[in-house]
Design a protein around this motif. Structure first.
Motif, PDB file in Angstrom:
ATOM      1  N   ALA A  68       0.883  -1.011   0.060  1.00  0.00           N
ATOM      2  CA  ALA A  68       0.017   0.028   0.113  1.00  0.00           C
ATOM      3  C   ALA A  68       0.858   1.219   0.134  1.00  0.00           C
ATOM      4  CB  ALA A  68      -0.940  -0.127   1.194  1.00  0.00           C
ATOM      5  N   PRO A  69       0.298   2.344  -0.370  1.00  0.00           N
ATOM      6  CA  PRO A  69       1.038   3.571  -0.197  1.00  0.00           C
ATOM      7  C   PRO A  69       1.656   3.995   0.946  1.00  0.00           C
ATOM      8  CG  PRO A  69      -0.964   3.931  -1.546  1.00  0.00           C
ATOM      9  CD  PRO A  69      -1.175   2.749  -0.937  1.00  0.00           C
ATOM     10  N   TYR A  70       2.788   4.535   0.855  1.00  0.00           N
ATOM     11  CA  TYR A  70       3.565   5.083   2.336  1.00  0.00           C
ATOM     12  C   TYR A  70       2.895   5.958   3.010  1.00  0.00           C
ATOM     13  CZ  TYR A  70       7.801   2.841   0.814  1.00  0.00           C
ATOM     14  OH  TYR A  70       8.580   1.852   0.332  1.00  0.00           O
ATOM     15  N   PHE A  71       2.024   6.843   2.194  1.00  0.00           N
ATOM     16  CA  PHE A  71       1.376   8.021   2.804  1.00  0.00           C
ATOM     17  C   PHE A  71      -0.061   7.364   3.725  1.00  0.00           C
ATOM     18  CE2 PHE A  71       2.829   8.918  -1.424  1.00  0.00           C
ATOM     19  CZ  PHE A  71       4.231   9.421  -1.025  1.00  0.00           C
ATOM     20  N   ILE A  72       0.160   6.633   4.699  1.00  0.00           N
ATOM     21  CA  ILE A  72      -0.904   6.149   5.453  1.00  0.00           C
ATOM     22  C   ILE A  72      -0.573   6.411   6.739  1.00  0.00           C
ATOM     23  CG2 ILE A  72      -2.179   4.250   6.171  1.00  0.00           C
ATOM     24  CD1 ILE A  72      -1.959   3.172   3.256  1.00  0.00           C
ATOM     25  N   ASN A  73      -1.588   7.127   7.516  1.00  0.00           N
ATOM     26  CA  ASN A  73      -1.567   7.354   9.045  1.00  0.00           C
ATOM     27  C   ASN A  73      -2.848   7.194   9.656  1.00  0.00           C
ATOM     28  OD1 ASN A  73      -0.626   7.718  11.759  1.00  0.00           O
ATOM     29  ND2 ASN A  73       0.152   9.831  11.411  1.00  0.00           N
ATOM     30  N   LEU A  74      -3.445   5.923   9.934  1.00  0.00           N
ATOM     31  CA  LEU A  74      -4.311   5.765  10.661  1.00  0.00           C
ATOM     32  C   LEU A  74      -4.474   6.498  12.051  1.00  0.00           C
ATOM     33  CD1 LEU A  74      -5.949   2.528   9.241  1.00  0.00           C
ATOM     34  CD2 LEU A  74      -6.256   4.618   8.492  1.00  0.00           C
ATOM     35  N   CYS A  75      -3.611   6.866  12.622  1.00  0.00           N
ATOM     36  CA  CYS A  75      -3.733   7.566  13.803  1.00  0.00           C
ATOM     37  C   CYS A  75      -3.218   8.971  13.940  1.00  0.00           C
ATOM     38  CB  CYS A  75      -2.701   6.837  14.801  1.00  0.00           C
ATOM     39  SG  CYS A  75      -2.970   6.849  16.647  1.00  0.00           S
ATOM     40  N   SER A  76      -3.398   9.909  12.579  1.00  0.00           N
ATOM     41  CA  SER A  76      -3.155  11.239  12.532  1.00  0.00           C
ATOM     42  C   SER A  76      -4.076  11.945  13.402  1.00  0.00           C
ATOM     43  CB  SER A  76      -3.317  11.732  11.022  1.00  0.00           C
ATOM     44  OG  SER A  76      -3.106  13.059  10.913  1.00  0.00           O
ATOM     45  N   ALA A 105       0.769  -5.114   2.160  1.00  0.00           N
ATOM     46  CA  ALA A 105       1.540  -4.873   3.372  1.00  0.00           C
ATOM     47  C   ALA A 105       1.037  -3.248   3.546  1.00  0.00           C
ATOM     48  CB  ALA A 105       2.903  -4.902   2.903  1.00  0.00           C
ATOM     49  N   ILE A 106       1.172  -2.988   4.611  1.00  0.00           N
ATOM     50  CA  ILE A 106       0.684  -1.356   5.172  1.00  0.00           C
ATOM     51  C   ILE A 106       1.586  -0.958   6.384  1.00  0.00           C
ATOM     52  CG2 ILE A 106      -1.319   0.004   6.056  1.00  0.00           C
ATOM     53  CD1 ILE A 106      -3.042  -2.676   5.214  1.00  0.00           C
ATOM     54  N   HIS A 107       2.053   0.090   6.097  1.00  0.00           N
ATOM     55  CA  HIS A 107       2.781   0.991   7.240  1.00  0.00           C
ATOM     56  C   HIS A 107       1.479   1.820   7.737  1.00  0.00           C
ATOM     57  CE1 HIS A 107       6.767   0.911   5.125  1.00  0.00           C
ATOM     58  NE2 HIS A 107       6.291   0.003   4.962  1.00  0.00           N
ATOM     59  N   ILE A 108       1.135   1.283   9.128  1.00  0.00           N
ATOM     60  CA  ILE A 108      -0.458   1.550   9.222  1.00  0.00           C
ATOM     61  C   ILE A 108      -0.500   2.784   9.948  1.00  0.00           C
ATOM     62  CG2 ILE A 108      -0.418   0.486  11.506  1.00  0.00           C
ATOM     63  CD1 ILE A 108      -3.136   0.064   9.148  1.00  0.00           C
ATOM     64  N   ALA A 109       0.532   3.401  10.936  1.00  0.00           N
ATOM     65  CA  ALA A 109       0.318   4.431  11.729  1.00  0.00           C
ATOM     66  C   ALA A 109       1.509   4.767  12.471  1.00  0.00           C
ATOM     67  CB  ALA A 109      -0.704   4.575  12.543  1.00  0.00           C
ATOM     68  N   PHE A 110       1.689   6.194  13.052  1.00  0.00           N
ATOM     69  CA  PHE A 110       2.590   6.593  13.949  1.00  0.00           C
ATOM     70  C   PHE A 110       1.803   6.751  15.188  1.00  0.00           C
ATOM     71  CE2 PHE A 110       4.777   7.423   9.893  1.00  0.00           C
ATOM     72  CZ  PHE A 110       5.910   6.826  10.142  1.00  0.00           C
ATOM     73  N   GLY A 112       2.115   9.322  17.298  1.00  0.00           N
ATOM     74  CA  GLY A 112       1.687  10.602  17.549  1.00  0.00           C
ATOM     75  C   GLY A 112       1.413  11.099  19.062  1.00  0.00           C
ATOM     76  N   LYS A 113       0.326  12.012  19.112  1.00  0.00           N
ATOM     77  CA  LYS A 113       0.039  12.371  20.436  1.00  0.00           C
ATOM     78  C   LYS A 113      -0.683  11.255  21.351  1.00  0.00           C
ATOM     79  CE  LYS A 113      -0.088  17.279  18.925  1.00  0.00           C
ATOM     80  NZ  LYS A 113      -1.046  18.436  18.557  1.00  0.00           N
ATOM     81  N   ARG A 114      -1.155  10.503  20.684  1.00  0.00           N
ATOM     82  CA  ARG A 114      -2.103   9.516  21.523  1.00  0.00           C
ATOM     83  C   ARG A 114      -1.308   8.550  22.221  1.00  0.00           C
ATOM     84  NH1 ARG A 114      -5.207  10.097  16.830  1.00  0.00           N
ATOM     85  NH2 ARG A 114      -7.293  10.770  17.095  1.00  0.00           N
ATOM     86  N   GLY A 115      -0.031   8.338  21.957  1.00  0.00           N
ATOM     87  CA  GLY A 115       1.011   7.460  22.376  1.00  0.00           C
ATOM     88  C   GLY A 115       0.551   5.846  22.050  1.00  0.00           C
ATOM     89  N   PRO A 116       1.368   4.904  22.452  1.00  0.00           N
ATOM     90  CA  PRO A 116       1.321   3.420  21.847  1.00  0.00           C
ATOM     91  C   PRO A 116      -0.179   3.166  22.015  1.00  0.00           C
ATOM     92  CG  PRO A 116       3.157   3.847  22.711  1.00  0.00           C
ATOM     93  CD  PRO A 116       2.573   5.061  23.011  1.00  0.00           C
ATOM     94  N   GLU A 117      -0.750   2.883  23.332  1.00  0.00           N
ATOM     95  CA  GLU A 117      -1.880   2.134  23.828  1.00  0.00           C
ATOM     96  C   GLU A 117      -3.060   2.942  23.110  1.00  0.00           C
ATOM     97  OE1 GLU A 117      -4.223  -0.520  24.603  1.00  0.00           O
ATOM     98  OE2 GLU A 117      -2.082  -0.724  25.088  1.00  0.00           O
ATOM     99  N   LYS A 118      -3.313   4.314  23.039  1.00  0.00           N
ATOM    100  CA  LYS A 118      -4.402   4.684  22.577  1.00  0.00           C
ATOM    101  C   LYS A 118      -4.439   4.794  21.233  1.00  0.00           C
ATOM    102  CE  LYS A 118      -5.753   7.885  26.300  1.00  0.00           C
ATOM    103  NZ  LYS A 118      -5.651   9.414  26.927  1.00  0.00           N
ATOM    104  N   CYS A 119      -3.136   4.830  20.584  1.00  0.00           N
ATOM    105  CA  CYS A 119      -3.187   4.910  19.210  1.00  0.00           C
ATOM    106  C   CYS A 119      -3.720   3.531  18.644  1.00  0.00           C
ATOM    107  CB  CYS A 119      -1.738   5.130  18.664  1.00  0.00           C
ATOM    108  SG  CYS A 119      -1.340   4.848  16.991  1.00  0.00           S
ATOM    109  N   LEU A 120      -3.066   2.421  19.287  1.00  0.00           N
ATOM    110  CA  LEU A 120      -3.583   1.162  19.040  1.00  0.00           C
ATOM    111  C   LEU A 120      -5.078   0.890  18.753  1.00  0.00           C
ATOM    112  CD1 LEU A 120      -1.808  -1.533  17.880  1.00  0.00           C
ATOM    113  CD2 LEU A 120      -2.181  -2.285  20.259  1.00  0.00           C
ATOM    114  N   ARG A 121      -5.579   1.286  19.975  1.00  0.00           N
ATOM    115  CA  ARG A 121      -6.934   1.275  19.987  1.00  0.00           C
ATOM    116  C   ARG A 121      -7.926   1.877  18.782  1.00  0.00           C
ATOM    117  NH1 ARG A 121      -5.675  -2.088  22.755  1.00  0.00           N
ATOM    118  NH2 ARG A 121      -6.145  -3.473  21.044  1.00  0.00           N
ATOM    119  N   PHE A 122      -7.148   3.355  18.372  1.00  0.00           N
ATOM    120  CA  PHE A 122      -7.723   4.008  17.500  1.00  0.00           C
ATOM    121  C   PHE A 122      -7.510   3.373  15.946  1.00  0.00           C
ATOM    122  CE2 PHE A 122      -7.996   7.860  14.619  1.00  0.00           C
ATOM    123  CZ  PHE A 122      -9.081   8.226  15.068  1.00  0.00           C
ATOM    124  N   VAL A 123      -6.422   2.786  15.838  1.00  0.00           N
ATOM    125  CA  VAL A 123      -6.147   1.939  14.676  1.00  0.00           C
ATOM    126  C   VAL A 123      -7.060   1.118  14.376  1.00  0.00           C
ATOM    127  CG1 VAL A 123      -4.294   0.589  13.324  1.00  0.00           C
ATOM    128  CG2 VAL A 123      -3.713   2.922  14.500  1.00  0.00           C
TER     129      VAL A 123
END
Length: 275
Positions: A68-76, A105-110, A112-123
């Motif tokens: 998939a495209p590199y321009f993906i961030n489901l946790c923006s 294959a997906i580079h899914i997210a960074f 960011g401000k949410r941090g690992p645990e909250k970001c994972l739930r958001f993703v």
């Protein structure tokens, strides 16, 4: 003993400029049996071409996956970036399904401000929505592969990709062995990872990338280099596969694409695995 599908990430260097269909034919000519179609700069293949690519791959006996495209961030933090990311994933899934690719294959997210645990739930919620929409749109069989990542700011530890796969039907880990090696501080036990994927997820086929990564300032960073550098080494992976009844795609992301894929083939054949 593992059944191995081996090939380059993208059109082989020897066929570049000739398009995806000729790339697949070159893969077959080289004695390889897999290729990852690269949409990393955007989904620029139309639906008709994707269907034709699938026909060529079936004719040649080459197993396809898609990046998939590199321009993906489901946790923006910006909703429009999340929505644009979801659209890119849906376009990728549509083309992947049409060409008969088994996984994305997906580079899914960074984090960011949410941090690992909250970001994972958001993703989890955003990716679940993408999978539902893709299935409704006719992409029934392609799997969404969340790639293991080298960067410590990115979603993509082994635990995280397994967790997402457990929570969302249609999601699998897409194991980048070198990224995992880097993320784990320059250590990797291939057999343990394969066994965990089979035990915890019941995977019958593992999608993966292989290359070497670069040491910098005391750690490994996501700059790909030829497999001769052995960061990580390939031989132990080949030996782990000999002892396991699993199917695996090994997509070579080394800068030397098919040259290193053929070196990997030599190692596999030395330990008794035929491609």
């Amino acid at each position: 003993m593992a059944k191995v599908f081996l090939g380059p990430a993208g059109v082989p260097i020897a066929a570049q400029g000739k398009g995806t269909e000729e790339g697949i034919r070159k893969v077959k000519e080289l004695g390889l049996n897999a290729m990852e179609v690269e949409f990393v700069q955007g989904v620029r293949m139309n639906q008709t071409t994707a269907s034709r690519v699938g026909e060529v791959a079936r004719e040649m006996g080459v197993r396809l996956s898609v990046h998939a495209p590199y321009f993906i961030n489901l946790c923006s933090d910006e909703n429009e970036k999340v929505e644009a990311s979801k659209k890119r994933l849906l376009d990728t899934a549509d083309r992947a399904e049409r060409m008969g690719a088994d996984a994305i294959a997906i580079h899914i997210a960074f984090y960011g401000k949410r941090g690992p645990e909250k970001c994972l739930r958001f993703v989890e919620s955003q990716l679940g929505d993408v999978v539902d929409k893709a299935r409704s749109a006719g992409a029934y069989s392609v799997k969404f592969g969340v790639e293991t990542m080298a960067k410590e700011t990115a979603v993509g530890t082994l635990d995280e990709v397994i967790e997402l796969a457990k929570q969302i039907k249609g999601v699998i880990p897409y194991i980048d062995w070198a990224h995992t090696f880097a993320r784990q501080g320059g250590q990797i036990n291939y057999g343990d990872i394969i066994d965990r994927l089979v035990r915890e997820l019941g995977l019958q086929h593992i999608n993966s990338h292989f290359e070497s990564v670069t040491p910098r300032k005391g750690k490994f960073v996501d700059v790909h280099r030829p497999i001769e550098y052995e960061t990580p080494p390939f031989q132990p992976l080949a030996e782990a596969l000999v002892r396991r009844d699993v199917s695996i795609s090994l997509i070579c992301e080394s800068p030397k694409l098919e040259e290193d894929a053929l070196k990997m083939k030599e190692v596999l054949e030395r330990v008794g695995i035929k491609i």
